[in-house]
Design an enzyme around this catalytic site. Structure first.
Site, PDB file in Angstrom:
ATOM      1  N   ASP A   1      -1.821   4.972  -5.521  1.00 36.80           N
ATOM      2  CA  ASP A   1      -2.596   4.293  -4.574  1.00 36.80           C
ATOM      3  C   ASP A   1      -2.959   5.015  -3.056  1.00 36.80           C
ATOM      4  OD1 ASP A   1      -0.311   3.705  -3.450  1.00 36.80           O
ATOM      5  OD2 ASP A   1      -0.895   1.458  -2.957  1.00 36.80           O
ATOM      6  N   ARG A   2      -2.227   6.076  -3.262  1.00 37.75           N
ATOM      7  CA  ARG A   2      -2.363   6.903  -1.935  1.00 37.75           C
ATOM      8  C   ARG A   2      -2.742   8.228  -2.343  1.00 37.75           C
ATOM      9  NH1 ARG A   2       2.058   5.350   2.693  1.00 37.75           N
ATOM     10  NH2 ARG A   2       2.248   3.074   2.221  1.00 37.75           N
TER      11      ARG A   2
ATOM     12  N   SER B   1       5.397   1.601  -5.029  1.00 30.31           N
ATOM     13  CA  SER B   1       4.491   2.612  -4.545  1.00 30.31           C
ATOM     14  C   SER B   1       5.294   3.965  -4.059  1.00 30.31           C
ATOM     15  CB  SER B   1       3.922   2.254  -3.084  1.00 30.31           C
ATOM     16  OG  SER B   1       2.711   2.872  -2.677  1.00 30.31           O
ATOM     17  N   HIS B   2       5.484   4.234  -2.920  1.00 34.04           N
ATOM     18  CA  HIS B   2       5.997   5.565  -2.441  1.00 34.04           C
ATOM     19  C   HIS B   2       7.610   5.674  -2.407  1.00 34.04           C
ATOM     20  CE1 HIS B   2       4.884   3.905   1.108  1.00 34.04           C
ATOM     21  NE2 HIS B   2       5.608   4.829   1.811  1.00 34.04           N
TER      22      HIS B   2
ATOM     23  N   LYS C   1       3.927  -6.925  -7.722  1.00 31.18           N
ATOM     24  CA  LYS C   1       2.963  -7.402  -6.950  1.00 31.18           C
ATOM     25  C   LYS C   1       1.784  -8.086  -7.731  1.00 31.18           C
ATOM     26  CE  LYS C   1      -0.187  -4.372  -5.336  1.00 31.18           C
ATOM     27  NZ  LYS C   1      -0.760  -3.093  -4.750  1.00 31.18           N
TER      28      LYS C   1
ATOM     29  N   GLU D   1      -4.690   4.300   7.604  1.00 32.87           N
ATOM     30  CA  GLU D   1      -4.197   5.484   8.238  1.00 32.87           C
ATOM     31  C   GLU D   1      -2.925   5.876   7.364  1.00 32.87           C
ATOM     32  OE1 GLU D   1      -0.732   5.139   9.477  1.00 32.87           O
ATOM     33  OE2 GLU D   1      -0.948   3.141   8.887  1.00 32.87           O
TER      34      GLU D   1
END
Length: 539
Positions: free
Chosen positions: A302-303, A146-147, A156, A386
């Protein structure tokens, strides 16, 4: 906050990609070191080859364990495989495909050898299983941290529902993978991948966007849009979206560089592709005035990060509240009882928006996996975290993705601006006029391994305090009210504020999330009292 936060990365900040990849193939994990064992967090197994935590040994064993797990679960359809732009992702994909082929698994990789965003792979699984009722079901592997910084790798598993695997699955896979590694990987079957089938992830995903967003409204608005992939897997997707739907959309930075030399440093001087971080997004925010909507995505998309000319980079909680308000007013095809999903550390502004809409609030623990059942059956219209991760249903109320979709949420900001004539920042200010203006923050507090273990098992009954920063405590939670699942910590609420405390999975700290509708000074008092309350419970 480092003094270098938000400044351009320097040569000394960059990884040596050759060293990283060499370590992937040459280093053998020390299984006596817990940090080098296979551990699945909320988003798979992550680590760096430089630390002996993400090597060919790990990936071969994890893939073999996934082969055995899916067989045990009766999953015999194709397995979609995609990877992001991190330096360790391509080597890991080669390893995984070799293990899958040797085990006779029908693996499917990208038709154009392109990077595959997490939501694109999730969508591919859902579409395949929807289009082939009664046939053996498909699942998938996403190769991404991810980030996380450039030195990291991630791996994953997404089962047939298309979203992140639950803890029962990941626990089984991790335990089996560690057994295989301890046995010298002798149980791993491997052959050089040669017969892998292909799928046009990008084309299928982009074509499908018209079924989840009002792309005509975005196109006819003529809005000037900007999208920065932050060197991630969405880089080829944005250009095709602009072409396919006739959008005035510029790909702000199409560069792909596994060192991420073009990034500005995050708060701790690390290169981190976090589109919700003002420091990591500094160079993007500097161009806010050039576009009606400017967006960013992390490495696997994904963000989302939403930048407006009137508000700069939006706080993720603020955007989630606006997105929910808009969607539940503009999606007549959704079930009238479709709930609003939020994690328990997301803003209570969402609670107030949900009440005003007359919609049920479904509050779950941290982790997008909790939203999967509701998104699958349409009982939850929107699920958001969040940390700037969310997804929602298609226009007709069916599942879009069951993993977070940063591309979707970025385009939604353009739809909101096109349909309402107002930026998401303007709409959030309207919400604060109606419901109040909350102050929200997350801080870390020191905690040793034993304290973290105790915190993860705390019950609300262990909290003896009766007040929180001057207000009576109204709830002490150790289980989420939406689904009754354990929080892995505690949440304490009052009429005007709340805090939640959870142990970090990687550092000797616990995280305190807090919010107050009485302003920053009251928030500071809530944070201080939260630490005292938790420390007392752990004593």
């Amino acid at each position: 906050m480092s003094t270098r936060a938000g400044t351009p990365a320097q040569p000394s900040d960059l990884i040596d990609v050759h060293e990283l990849v060499d370590a992937y193939y040459q280093r053998t994990p020390d299984m006596s070191d817990p940090a080098q064992r296979v551990v699945f967090g909320t988003s798979g197994h992550r680590g760096s080859s430089l630390d002996g935590a993400f090597t060919e040994t790990h990936i071969a064993a994890i893939t073999q364990a996934i082969v055995e797990y899916r067989a045990e679960q009766g999953v015999t359809g194709p397995l979609f495989v995609g990877a992001d732009t991190h330096g360790l992702s391509a080597p890991a994909q080669t390893t995984a495909l070799g293990v899958l082929e040797a085990n006779g698994v029908h693996a499917i990789a990208d038709e154009y050898d392109d990077y595959v965003p997490t939501p694109s792979l999730s969508r591919a699984i859902i579409r395949y299983n929807t289009d082939h009722p009664g046939a053996p079901q498909a699942d998938g592997i996403v190769i991404t941290p991810s980030h996380n910084p450039p030195r990291d790798g991630g791996f994953k598993y997404n089962p047939p529902h298309g979203g992140p695997a639950d803890s029962d699955a990941t626990g089984w896979i991790a335990n089996r993978a560690n057994q295989i590694i301890e046995g010298g990987n002798r149980e791993v079957r491997f052959s050089e991948p040669s017969g892998v089938d292909s799928y046009d992830f990008r084309g299928a995903y982009v074509d499908d966007l018209k079924n989840v967003l009002d792309m005509d409204a975005i196109a006819s608005s003529g809005l000037k849009l900007g999208a920065d992939p932050l060197g991630g897997a969405s880089v080829g997707y944005w250009a095709l979206i602009a072409e396919r739907y006739g959008l005035d959309l510029e790909v702000v930075n199409p560069a792909v560089d596994p060192t991420w030399s073009f990034m500005t440093l995050d708060w701790d001087e690390k290169i981190r592709m976090d589109p919700s971080s003002p420091s990591a997004m500094a160079s993007v925010v500097a161009r806010a005035g050039d576009y009606a909507i400017l967006t960013g995505n992390d490495a696997d998309a994904d963000r989302h990060g939403i930048v407006t000319p009137d508000g700069g980079l939006m706080n993720p909680n603020h955007y989630l509240a606006v997105a929910i308000q808009y969607l539940y007013s503009h999606r007549p095809g959704w079930r009238p009882d479709a709930a609003i999903g939020k994690t328990l550390v997301s803003s209570s502004m969402i609670d107030r928006v949900a009440a005003s809409l007359g919609r049920r609030l479904w509050e779950v623990p941290v982790g997008f996996k909790w939203f999967v059942p509701g998104l699958v059956d349409g009982s939850v219209g929107f699920g958001g975290e969040e940390s700037a991760g969310a997804s929602f249903l298609t226009l007709d109320g069916t599942a879009w993705t069951t993993d977070k979709d940063g591309i979707l949420l970025a385009l939604l900001a353009a739809e909101i601006r096109a349909v309402t004539g107002k930026s998401p920042s303007e709409l959030y200010r309207e919400l604060t006029e109606q419901f109040g203006d909350p102050a929200y923050a997350r801080v870390d507090a020191a905690a040793g391994p034993e304290q973290k273990a105790r915190l993860g098992k705390l019950s609300g009954d262990d909290i003896t305090a009766t007040e929180l920063a001057g207000d009576p405590i109204t709830a002490k939670l150790s289980h989420a009210p939406g689904n009754g699942a354990a929080i892995g910590g505690v949440k304490v609420t009052s009429e005007h504020a709340w805090f939640a405390a959870r142990p970090s999975g990687t550092e000797n700290v616990y995280k305190i999330y807090a919010e107050s509708f009485r302003g920053p000074e009251h928030l500071a008092a809530v944070q201080a009292e939260a630490k005292r309350i938790v420390d007392a419970a752990l004593a």
